[in-house]
Design an enzyme around this catalytic site. Structure first.
Site, PDB file in Angstrom:
ATOM      1  N   LYS A 174      48.854 -60.451 -95.723  1.00  0.00           N
ATOM      2  CA  LYS A 174      47.412 -60.707 -95.835  1.00  0.00           C
ATOM      3  C   LYS A 174      46.671 -59.666 -94.997  1.00  0.00           C
ATOM      4  CE  LYS A 174      43.978 -64.394 -95.588  1.00  0.00           C
ATOM      5  NZ  LYS A 174      42.966 -63.636 -94.830  1.00  0.00           N
ATOM      6  N   ASP A 176      43.911 -57.639 -93.127  1.00  0.00           N
ATOM      7  CA  ASP A 176      42.683 -58.059 -92.438  1.00  0.00           C
ATOM      8  C   ASP A 176      41.580 -57.050 -92.740  1.00  0.00           C
ATOM      9  OD1 ASP A 176      41.139 -59.674 -90.922  1.00  0.00           O
ATOM     10  OD2 ASP A 176      41.945 -59.074 -88.986  1.00  0.00           O
ATOM     11  N   CYS A 474      46.172 -75.988 -47.789  1.00  0.00           N
ATOM     12  CA  CYS A 474      46.260 -76.238 -46.343  1.00  0.00           C
ATOM     13  C   CYS A 474      45.034 -76.953 -45.777  1.00  0.00           C
ATOM     14  CB  CYS A 474      46.477 -74.926 -45.597  1.00  0.00           C
ATOM     15  SG  CYS A 474      45.081 -73.783 -45.705  1.00  0.00           S
TER      16      CYS A 474
END
Length: 735
Positions: A174, A176, A474
């Site tokens: 497919k 693009d 801490c």
């Protein structure tokens, strides 16, 4: 039926508006505002909601239409044959569901056959691929000449001999790009049109004629009156990069990706600009029509159609494959999911079509899709999800990195539940709220990160996030320097800072201590055995065997690996110290100028900045690091432990050539070399005076090519860059 709440109604309205806005931007303005993968997934979510709550469906929902209206800059034209979009599948399971749907649609087929002995035509129905009548039976798998009744017409379509007991498929990449519909009359190209909404497109014939891979005349004698060809116009990656480089040079806005660039190019009013951009085209569908647009059946399969397109003069993607089963389709999909990154163009999935054209005709279309084809999309590179909470990670420099805890989603083949938010400035920029819908992607295809927030989908219960004022590890106060985006814990005894420092010290680029991973570091810190990097060199086998899942053999190997790390070169030790802004490259530059830790610790920022390639920020950071008493103590303890803190004889055989063959020459590496690792090849070139860059340009002198070379090779070929294999490179180095 599930209960419909006001919250669901509100969310559906917002989702619908978002998709309508995105559709308008994509189809009308040619300026996409969200990625295709994101749009597909949001649309799927809306479809699911409307399926669950049918009362939410409205006439203008994006699920009820094919596309938006075309732009008005070009003349609108009606397609001779509708240009449908494709239904999407996102995994193999959804592909199987589509296959079963096709088979069920094929469960009843009119079969006609003459029986010479009775001189009459028998007409039977097929059910599950076994054909029966009162006086005639055809067992499964047997073949016969059939005529298939077209649902949309009274005409019967002659087919070749086919086996309705099986299905075969054509798989195509497919591409693009941007869909085109081409019309040929008596063999001549007379019209090229955009897809538009599938029914009405835009006439861009002059632009289409500039594409060299689209023939102006078909290579066929006595062509049908009308030939319709469908395909995808696209830009190769190398051409796209050249276009953007030119736009950057001219101060113009860069195209986001090749697809956007192709769509924008096709709609240029000046066809000369289109010609300059070197669009390409793959054809994938062919129709022969009469003058009144009735289709002429000239071929019986999609595969035959693709081969004929090639014979007519079109470029057809040669990566296509004919598959006889869904297992073969799956193998094809999995192969290209990995290999697509080596293609010279972008592809975002696989199109799967039933090969038989008579069967395609029988299956027909829904309002939006052909039933006989489907697009299997690759795992999304970007995907929407919901932020459920925010936590924090404390790094070795004390930097607090906010992390979004997400509703789990599948992204690029893995389940993602957490994503980086980087720092508090980025949080402010995003305007993040707990409960927001966000777009997530994998940075560098590895680390998930939040790209942006979709505030229009924000629920009324969402709460704005606030940065903490104490370290989550801490509990000491955190600070945010005015000139920095990062919030930091400055407690050097913070367990998180110690863990990060140990992991960095043992990393491959630093001291390369095999066996000292994150889990073991966690145990060493929690047990109190290690409170500083220097404590590693005091560990004994007896100490280590007190830890969980640590036997005597493993403990002995780790003690040996720690001992071996003492002889690592000075630049690795410098990198391992974890001084801010001193990465492996800067560490090597500094080690060449300052031959020992003693020299570097006495250097002023101005001296450090004088080193070529070292900036003022790095110079200040190095000077400040050595001014801290705790760091001075660490250096002293490491020296006492025997860690090499100066340049030794290991560099005696490495000589930087200042006037040799490679001086001033620029190299690019691509693919996998037979014996050299990439960093080894890079070091050999640089030690001989050459320079290695990551991208090909007109300034590149040589490209060193290994197996599975990517798009860099194609670009180098177009620019005429000289190619070398590993053997040729080594011969050059010997000279």
């Amino acid at each position: 039926m599930a209960k419909l709440t006001p919250e669901i109604v509100e969310y559906t309205v917002k989702l619908r508006e978002k998709l309508q806005e995105a559709g308008y931007a994509y189809y009308v303005l040619d300026n996409p505002v969200i990625e295709d993968a994101v749009y597909d997934l949001l649309l799927r979510e809306l479809q699911d909601l409307e399926t669950k709550y049918p009362q939410l469906i409205v006439p203008d929902s994006p699920t009820q239409r094919v596309g938006e209206k075309p732009a008005t800059k070009f003349v609108s034209v009606k397609h001779n044959i509708p240009l449908y979009s494709l239904e999407n599948a996102f995994n193999i399971e959804e592909l199987k569901i589509w296959q079963e749907r096709c088979k069920s649609k094929n469960s009843k087929v009119k079969i006609q056959k003459y029986d010479p002995s009775e001189s009459k035509k028998l007409e039977v129905e097929s059910k599950n691929s076994t054909f029966k009548s009162e006086n005639y039976e055809l067992s499964e798998g047997q073949k016969l000449k059939v005529k298939i009744q077209n649902n949309d017409s009274k005409n019967e379509l002659d087919s070749d001999e086919i086996d309705l007991a099986t299905l075969d498929y054509v798989c195509e990449l497919k591409i693009d790009g941007s869909a085109l519909a081409l019309t040929y009359e008596n063999g001549l190209l007379v019209r090229g049109a955009t897809r538009g909404d599938g029914i009405i497109g835009e006439n861009i014939t002059q632009n289409v004629k500039t594409i060299n891979t689209i023939p102006l005349r078909l290579k066929i004698d006595n062509p049908p009156p009308i030939v319709e060809v469908r395909g995808e116009a696209f830009l190769s990656i190398s051409v796209f990069e050249n276009i953007n480089a030119e736009r950057e040079k001219n101060g113009e806005t860069l195209f986001a990706n090749p697809r956007n660039a192709a769509a924008g190019t096709l709609r240029q009013l000046d066809s000369k600009i289109v010609a300059q951009r070197r669009l390409d085209f793959f054809a994938y569908t062919l129709h022969f029509l009469t003058e009144n647009n009735s289709e002429i059946s000239q071929f019986s399969t999609q595969w035959e159609c693709l081969n004929l397109l090639q014979n007519l003069g079109f470029k057809v993607n040669h990566k296509r494959q004919l598959c006889s089963s869904l297992d073969e389709v799956t193998t094809y999909v999995q192969y290209w999911d990995k290999e697509r990154k080596n293609l010279p163009y972008l592809t975002d999935g696989i199109v799967v079509k039933i090969n038989s054209l008579p069967l395609q005709k029988k299956l027909g279309f829904t309002q939006k899709f052909p039933r006989w084809a489907i697009a299997l999309k690759y795992p999304a590179e970007e995907i929407p999800t919901i932020v459920q909470s925010v936590t924090f990670q404390v790094g070795r420099t004390g930097a607090l990195t906010p992390v979004a805890e997400l509703k789990p989603v599948q992204l690029a083949g893995t389940t993602v539940q957490r994503a980086s938010l980087h720092n508090c400035d980025r949080l402010s920029e995003l305007d993040l709220h707990i409960g927001d819908t966000v777009i997530v992607r994998k940075a560098g295809e590895i680390i998930p990160e939040v790209v942006r927030v979709l505030p229009e989908l924000r629920p009324t219960t969402a709460t704005k996030f606030q940065m903490p004022i104490h370290c989550p590890e801490c509990s000491e106060p955190v600070v945010k320097p005015r000139d920095e985006a990062v919030t930091r814990c400055i407690n050097i005894s913070c367990p998180a800072i110690l863990r990060g420092s140990l992991v960095h010290w043992a990393s491959r680029g630093a001291l390369d201590i095999n066996g000292l991973g994150e889990k073991l570091v966690q145990q060493l810190v929690n047990s109190g055995l290690v409170k500083s990097v220097a404590d590693l060199y005091n560990l004994t086998v007896k100490d280590l065997t007190t830890l969980e899942r640590m036997g005597e053999k493993s403990a002995s190997k780790l003690v040996e690996a720690i001992a071996t790390s003492r002889s690592q070169p000075w630049q690795r030790v410098l990198y391992g110290l974890g001084i801010r802004h001193v990465g492996s490259v800067n560490a090597e530059l500094l080690s060449q100028k300052f031959r020992s830790v003693a020299e570097l610790s006495k250097a002023k920022a101005s001296d450090i900045e004088a080193v070529y390639g070292i900036g003022s920020e790095t110079a200040q950071s190095v000077e400040q690091w050595f001014e801290v008493p705790a760091n001075q103590s660490l250096v002293g303890r490491l020296e006492t432990a025997g860690v090499r803190m100066e340049v030794g004889d290991y560099t005696s055989n490495v000589v930087k050539v200042q006037g040799g063959l490679l001086t001033g020459k620029i190299f690019v590496l691509t693919g996998t070399l037979p014996s050299l690792k990439r960093d080894e090849a890079k070091s050999l070139i640089e030690n001989a005076g050459g320079k290695v860059t990551s991208s090909v340009s007109s300034k590149t002198d040589f490209i060193v090519v290994g197996e599975d070379a990517g798009s860099k090779l194609e670009k180098a070929e177009k620019l005429g860059v000289k190619q070398l294999n590993e053997e040729e490179l080594l011969e050059m180095l010997e000279e």
